[in-house]
Motif scaffolding. Structure first.
Motif, short mmCIF file in Angstrom:
data_model
loop_
_atom_site.label_atom_id
_atom_site.label_comp_id
_atom_site.label_asym_id
_atom_site.label_seq_id
_atom_site.Cartn_x
_atom_site.Cartn_y
_atom_site.Cartn_z
N VAL A 83 1.78 12.22 -8.70
CA VAL A 83 2.15 10.97 -8.02
C VAL A 83 0.89 10.33 -7.47
CG1 VAL A 83 3.48 9.92 -6.16
CG2 VAL A 83 4.44 11.85 -7.43
N LEU A 84 0.66 9.10 -7.91
CA LEU A 84 -0.45 8.30 -7.38
C LEU A 84 0.12 7.37 -6.32
CD1 LEU A 84 -2.11 7.34 -10.77
CD2 LEU A 84 -2.83 9.14 -9.23
N ILE A 85 -0.35 7.48 -5.08
CA ILE A 85 0.22 6.73 -3.97
C ILE A 85 -0.78 5.66 -3.54
CG2 ILE A 85 1.25 6.91 -1.68
CD1 ILE A 85 1.43 10.00 -2.28
N SER A 86 -0.37 4.41 -3.64
CA SER A 86 -1.24 3.29 -3.28
C SER A 86 -0.91 2.84 -1.85
CB SER A 86 -1.03 2.12 -4.26
OG SER A 86 -1.82 1.02 -3.89
N LEU A 87 -1.87 3.01 -0.94
CA LEU A 87 -1.66 2.67 0.46
C LEU A 87 -2.66 1.59 0.87
CD1 LEU A 87 -1.26 6.27 1.96
CD2 LEU A 87 0.54 4.71 1.21
N HIS A 88 -2.14 0.47 1.39
CA HIS A 88 -3.03 -0.64 1.71
C HIS A 88 -3.31 -0.79 3.20
CE1 HIS A 88 0.99 -2.55 1.93
NE2 HIS A 88 0.47 -3.22 2.92
N SER A 89 -2.63 -0.01 4.05
CA SER A 89 -2.81 -0.16 5.49
C SER A 89 -3.02 1.21 6.14
CB SER A 89 -1.59 -0.84 6.11
OG SER A 89 -1.67 -0.83 7.53
N THR A 90 -3.93 1.27 7.09
CA THR A 90 -4.19 2.52 7.80
C THR A 90 -2.92 3.06 8.45
OG1 THR A 90 -6.42 1.70 8.29
CG2 THR A 90 -5.68 3.61 9.53
N ILE A 91 -2.07 2.17 8.94
CA ILE A 91 -0.86 2.60 9.64
C ILE A 91 0.08 3.35 8.70
CG2 ILE A 91 0.63 0.60 9.24
CD1 ILE A 91 0.10 2.31 12.64
N HIS A 92 -0.06 3.15 7.39
CA HIS A 92 0.78 3.86 6.43
C HIS A 92 0.57 5.37 6.47
CE1 HIS A 92 1.50 0.13 3.65
NE2 HIS A 92 2.09 0.05 4.82
N LEU A 93 -0.61 5.79 6.93
CA LEU A 93 -0.89 7.22 7.03
C LEU A 93 0.05 7.90 8.01
CD1 LEU A 93 -4.80 7.13 7.08
CD2 LEU A 93 -3.30 7.46 5.12
N LYS A 127 3.06 6.02 9.13
CA LYS A 127 4.40 5.48 8.85
C LYS A 127 5.12 6.25 7.75
CE LYS A 127 6.67 1.03 7.97
NZ LYS A 127 6.43 -0.43 7.72
N TYR A 128 4.38 6.68 6.73
CA TYR A 128 5.00 7.34 5.58
C TYR A 128 4.58 8.81 5.45
CZ TYR A 128 6.11 2.53 4.50
OH TYR A 128 6.56 1.24 4.56
N ARG A 129 4.13 9.36 6.55
CA ARG A 129 3.63 10.74 6.53
C ARG A 129 4.71 11.72 6.08
NH1 ARG A 129 0.45 13.38 11.72
NH2 ARG A 129 -0.56 15.11 10.59
N GLU A 130 5.90 11.61 6.67
CA GLU A 130 6.98 12.55 6.34
C GLU A 130 7.43 12.40 4.89
OE1 GLU A 130 10.23 12.42 9.05
OE2 GLU A 130 8.98 12.76 10.82
N GLU A 131 7.55 11.16 4.43
CA GLU A 131 8.00 10.92 3.06
C GLU A 131 7.00 11.50 2.05
OE1 GLU A 131 8.04 8.75 5.46
OE2 GLU A 131 9.90 7.57 5.46
#
Length: 443
Positions: free
Chosen positions: A48-58, A60-64
């Motif tokens: 799985v290649l995960i594209s994250l554009h915002s620092t807050i995503h680290l 926000k989507y940590r559990e997922e």
């Protein structure tokens, strides 16, 4: 492993262009790849290649992301700080910067069941962990600007990113030096443009897949076709807009932003003739002192001249403003309010300065004690709302902007509530990001 392995390119919130591009590169190389938006459903993939554009995503989507049991690779703008990525996410590798080549090389290693540290160390532009140590390899060379078609989702027509179905990339790099911007950090300061034929083929493919509204991106739009000693190429930019517009119709083509110091009458006329007739300027401040601190490369008088020039071409004008930048004082903010009032733009965008890892602004924020950071100092105004000084200034400018604009908008209770919520959301988001990079700087 073989090329029959399943690969999912995942974007948390919207189909960003970079994710579609990487997915297209992998498909062209013969891999079994799909693209997915959001985390709903079981992700049935080996990689799985995960594209994250915002620092807050680290956060926000940590559990997922933790729940994904595949081999996980993170890319996108957050990759500028792989240390932060590994601190918050349980992933196997990070693509740093441009990922077309390095992503393929990681997959080649995985195909050969060869993902030991000594082998990964040979791949440029990545980071991985060896025990408790983070290894960053040599910076990758710039990717070619001729590449396969992006992998376009079947539901691209339902995407809405600030009014567009997709932002296509026409070039990379920016000679500007804005302290808050990640583009030069990510792509460099030399401008590399795609061929017009390549762009048109891609636009046709997006339209074929159902996209209707297209925005052209790549930092400052008018840099398309630029050469080293010539910042703007009016002919190349005009031809770009003309050709795309002939396919989309002017009303469905948008130019997200143009630098005030990188435009002229020919560029403005092209925007008028071949787009929806809007232009977006990064104005940021009404204080020359703050513009110097932001490294914008412009002065307030340049802003006024650019607005006047755009109006002569009957173009609608939107402007962005940044408040709460390190070192901003009350006089600087008042100068910004006065300029916003004087300009009477058609639309305004106000944001609190966000320290994106790897930018000079992030370095400034790290050096600024919290008791001097405007986002962490309580305001005496709007006490019932418990705002910081940065949030107070953001809310004030947002409220005033509805009066300042060319067609004033009446302030209602609902509008005030919306702006207050937006301000608090920005403040909470950027405080969290600030705390994250401060923790990392101490780590």
């Amino acid at each position: 492993m073989s090329k029959s392995i399943k690969i999912t390119v995942l974007t948390p919130e919207f189909y960003n262009y970079g994710a579609m591009l990487i997915a297209g590169v992998l498909k062209d190389a013969g891999y079994n790849v799909d693209i997915q938006k959001g985390f709903e459903g079981i992700i049935d993939a080996d990689i799985v290649l995960i594209s994250l554009h915002s620092t807050i995503h680290l956060l926000k989507y940590r559990e997922e992301i933790e729940k994904i049991k595949s081999f996980k690779i993170v890319g996108g703008p957050v990759s500028n700080s792989p240390e932060l990525v590994f601190k918050y996410l349980s992933v196997d590798a990070v693509i740093i910067g441009e990922g077309e080549s390095s992503t393929l090389k990681i997959l080649e290693n995985l195909e050969a069941d060869n993902h030991e540290a000594d082998q990964l160390n040979e791949i440029e532009g990545i980071a991985f962990k060896k025990g408790n140590k983070i290894i960053k390899t040599k910076k990758t060379t710039s990717s070619p600007m001729i590449r396969p078609l992006p992998l376009i989702p079947e539901d691209i027509s339902s995407e809405n990113i600030r009014g567009a179905n997709v932002y296509i990339e026409t070039h990379r790099g920016c000679p500007g030096n804005c302290g808050f911007c990640q583009v030069p950090c990510f792509f460099g300061r030399d401008v590399r443009s795609r061929t017009l034929d390549d762009i048109i083929i891609e636009v046709k493919e997006f339209l074929k897949k159902g996209a209707k509204r297209i925005a052209i991106s790549g930092g400052t739009g008018s840099l398309y076709g630029s050469k080293k000693f010539k910042i703007t190429d009016e002919y190349a930019f005009t031809e770009l807009l003309k050709e795309i517009s002939s396919l989309t119709g002017p009303q469905n083509l948008t130019i997200p932003d143009i630098r005030i110091d990188m435009m002229n009458d020919e560029i403005l006329e092209a925007v008028k003739n071949y787009t929806n007739g809007w232009i977006f300027f990064g104005i940021e401040s009404g204080s020359d002192r703050m513009l110097r601190k932001m490294k914008k490369g412009i002065k307030v008088d340049d802003v006024k001249d650019a607005i006047e020039a755009a109006r002569k071409h009957n173009i609608k004008i939107a402007g962005s403003f940044i408040v709460g930048y390190p070192g901003e004082n009350e006089d600087d903010f008042e100068a910004t309010v006065e300029l916003a009032d004087e300009l009477m733009l058609d639309d305004y965008f106000v944001s609190i300065a966000e320290p994106i890892p790897g930018t000079p602004l992030a370095d400034d924020v790290i050096k600024t004690p919290l008791n001097e950071n405007l986002l962490f100092i309580k305001s005496d105004k709007y006490k019932n709302y418990e705002l910081s000084i940065a949030e107070e200034r953001c809310l004030n400018l947002m409220l005033d902007s509805y009066v300042f604009r060319s067609i004033p908008v009446a302030m209602t209770d609902n509008l005030f509530k919306t702006l207050l919520e937006e301000t608090k959301s920005q403040g909470n988001h950027i405080r969290t990001v600030t705390e994250m990079i401060l923790e990392e700087s101490d780590f």
